[in-house]
Motif scaffolding. Structure first.
Motif, PDB file in Angstrom:
ATOM      1  N   LYS A 287     -16.754 -26.208 -32.884  1.00 25.52           N
ATOM      2  CA  LYS A 287     -16.800 -27.413 -33.702  1.00 25.52           C
ATOM      3  C   LYS A 287     -15.668 -27.397 -34.726  1.00 25.52           C
ATOM      4  O   LYS A 287     -15.402 -26.382 -35.367  1.00 25.52           O
ATOM      5  N   GLY A 289     -15.149 -30.055 -37.682  1.00 22.94           N
ATOM      6  CA  GLY A 289     -15.690 -31.281 -38.261  1.00 22.94           C
ATOM      7  C   GLY A 289     -16.693 -31.913 -37.306  1.00 22.94           C
ATOM      8  O   GLY A 289     -17.607 -31.256 -36.803  1.00 22.94           O
ATOM      9  N   ASP A 290     -16.511 -33.204 -37.031  1.00 26.39           N
ATOM     10  CA  ASP A 290     -17.406 -33.908 -36.106  1.00 26.39           C
ATOM     11  C   ASP A 290     -17.018 -33.708 -34.655  1.00 26.39           C
ATOM     12  O   ASP A 290     -17.755 -34.113 -33.754  1.00 26.39           O
ATOM     13  N   THR A 292     -16.306 -31.744 -31.208  1.00 24.62           N
ATOM     14  CA  THR A 292     -16.672 -30.565 -30.431  1.00 24.62           C
ATOM     15  C   THR A 292     -15.604 -30.330 -29.383  1.00 24.62           C
ATOM     16  O   THR A 292     -15.308 -31.216 -28.574  1.00 24.62           O
ATOM     17  N   TYR A 300     -17.763 -36.066 -29.189  1.00 24.35           N
ATOM     18  CA  TYR A 300     -18.460 -36.447 -30.419  1.00 24.35           C
ATOM     19  C   TYR A 300     -19.846 -36.952 -30.058  1.00 24.35           C
ATOM     20  O   TYR A 300     -20.033 -37.583 -29.011  1.00 24.35           O
ATOM     21  N   THR A 301     -20.817 -36.712 -30.922  1.00 24.42           N
ATOM     22  CA  THR A 301     -22.132 -37.310 -30.737  1.00 24.42           C
ATOM     23  C   THR A 301     -21.995 -38.829 -30.822  1.00 24.42           C
ATOM     24  O   THR A 301     -21.291 -39.351 -31.693  1.00 24.42           O
ATOM     25  N   TYR A 302     -22.639 -39.534 -29.894  1.00 25.56           N
ATOM     26  CA  TYR A 302     -22.563 -40.995 -29.862  1.00 25.56           C
ATOM     27  C   TYR A 302     -23.923 -41.573 -30.216  1.00 25.56           C
ATOM     28  O   TYR A 302     -24.933 -41.059 -29.744  1.00 25.56           O
ATOM     29  N   ILE A 304     -20.821 -43.005 -32.881  1.00 27.76           N
ATOM     30  CA  ILE A 304     -19.995 -42.439 -33.936  1.00 27.76           C
ATOM     31  C   ILE A 304     -19.228 -43.584 -34.587  1.00 27.76           C
ATOM     32  O   ILE A 304     -18.853 -44.549 -33.905  1.00 27.76           O
ATOM     33  N   ARG A 308     -14.815 -41.413 -38.415  1.00 28.43           N
ATOM     34  CA  ARG A 308     -15.008 -40.044 -37.922  1.00 28.43           C
ATOM     35  C   ARG A 308     -14.221 -39.796 -36.639  1.00 28.43           C
ATOM     36  O   ARG A 308     -13.692 -38.701 -36.424  1.00 28.43           O
ATOM     37  N   GLY A 312     -11.154 -37.016 -36.143  1.00 29.83           N
ATOM     38  CA  GLY A 312     -11.088 -36.029 -35.076  1.00 29.83           C
ATOM     39  C   GLY A 312      -9.813 -36.096 -34.267  1.00 29.83           C
ATOM     40  O   GLY A 312      -9.402 -35.111 -33.647  1.00 29.83           O
TER      41      GLY A 312
END
Length: 396
Positions: A287, A289-290, A292, A300-302, A304, A308, A312
């Motif tokens: 990781k 920050g946001d 991966t 990124y987790t969605y 987002i 952010r 990235g």
């Protein structure tokens, strides 16, 4: 590092997040609506950055849409089409990652092996303690963005690696690097026993169904190969370099790239080994920050927000040393992620982004290297519009 079990990656579930045949879109209403959405995002980029031509491809739950702008060559006025060949720069790294993952699934290497295992010339060097996974995630300890100018052939490349010393303990810092993932591709090919270019052009690209994707554009396809344009608007194409094929050498079309995106979201038609290999490139390891860091891809987790996503993809992440957090255990392929990769050469700029759970993917290729924030903003604008349309449709 925890041992990676490719069996746990999953054969189909990791890549099959939506249903639907991958075919050319025939719904004229959708085509018209999407054209307005895409043009609203793309035309300002073309005007503000003096971009000669762009090819944009969108896939929405298995249907493909193509939108072409401008010219492939200002000299002859040839228009951009979905079959125009563009340089995609570092998006090439996602293909290199796929080959390395394919080698692991096939049993010719393990990403946890030390790099020196696959190149005896590196015995007793720093690469005795640097894994293939470190190379593929830019965490080897500070390999630079580019080779020094005095590295011009394979002999000089090996001498450089033998003499290089890490500035940081492997796995503690991330520094984006062509020599890092380039060496991964080189060693993956050695583990299989064939040259990298041959493996890509005669094995991986055909297995993916890509018929207009090349490392070296054949003579009979040169008329479809766009000219890139430099900052002073001079026609330019990428020059040969050490590990160029592995790091930034792919040339391809919008029609092929959107097929590759679909293979990353729904590879059910591919053979089992390739399905597992693609799934392996979606495992999260570190990781920042946001963001991966996966193998080649960045995730990124969605959902987002745009800020952010821009962070990235910023120069802070791409050009500077960043402390990383090792994910233990590694993050298995997820549905609710946004996966992306930017790529540039001196004359071209590309961006690829997809959200498996939504079945939405976007490919943007231009024959000018325009700013990355502009690419991300435009793609995000398109993505949000398509996502909103899907939610409205499902709510009816």
């Amino acid at each position: 590092m925890r041992k990676i079990s490719v069996a746990k990656v999953g054969i189909i579930a990791a890549t099959s997040f939506y249903l639907g045949a991958c075919a050319q879109a025939t719904d004229s209403k959708d085509q018209s609506q999407f054209e307005q959405t895409v043009s609203e995002a793309i035309r300002p980029i073309i005007e503000e950055n003096n971009v000669p031509g762009m090819a944009v491809a969108v896939t929405v739950q298995g249907k493909r849409y193509f939108f072409n702008y401008g010219v492939a060559s200002k000299e002859n006025g040839q228009k951009v089409t979905q079959d125009t060949i563009f340089e995609i720069g570092s998006v090439s790294k996602t293909f290199t990652a796929t080959l390395a993952s394919y080698a692991q699934v096939s049993g010719t290497l393990s990403l946890l092996d030390n790099a020196s295992k696959y190149l005896p010339a590196l015995a007793d060097s720093s690469f005795n303690k640097i894994s293939l996974l470190n190379l593929g995630t830019y965490t080897a300890g500070g390999l630079p963005l580019q080779f020094p100018e005095n590295v011009n052939d394979q002999q000089e490349m090996i001498a450089y690696y033998k003499g290089w010393r890490p500035s940081y303990a492997p796995g503690t810092r991330r520094l984006y690097s062509n020599p890092s993932i380039g060496l991964l591709g080189y060693l993956a090919a050695r583990s299989i026993g064939k040259p990298f270019d041959e493996l890509m052009e005669k094995k991986l690209f055909p297995k993916l169904g890509l018929t207009r994707t090349y490392l070296k554009v054949p003579q009979n396809q040169m008329s479809k190969y766009a000219y890139g344009y430099s900052k002073d608007n001079k026609p330019i194409r990428v020059s040969p370099g050490v590990l160029d094929s592995e790091a930034y050498g792919v040339k391809t079309t919008a029609s092929d790239m959107i097929q590759f995106v679909e293979a990353n979201m729904n590879g059910m038609e591919l053979d089992e080994t390739l399905q597992r290999a693609i799934a392996g490139t979606h495992i999260g390891y570190f990781k920042v920050g946001d963001m991966t860091q996966a193998l080649g891809w960045e995730m990124y987790t969605y959902p987002i927000n745009l800020d952010r996503l821009l962070a990235g993809n910023s120069s802070q992440v791409s050009l500077k040393v960043n402390v990383v957090t090792r994910l233990a255990p590694s993050l298995s392929p997820q549905q609710n992620v946004l996966i992306n990769k930017t790529g540039s050469t001196n004359g071209f700029g590309a961006y690829v982004v997809f959200v498996p759970v939504k079945g939405i993917g976007i490919v943007m290729m231009a024959n000018k290297n325009y700013p990355i924030p502009a690419r991300v903003k435009a793609a995000y604008q398109i993505l949000m519009a398509l996502d909103s349309k899907l939610r409205l449709t499902s709510a009816r």
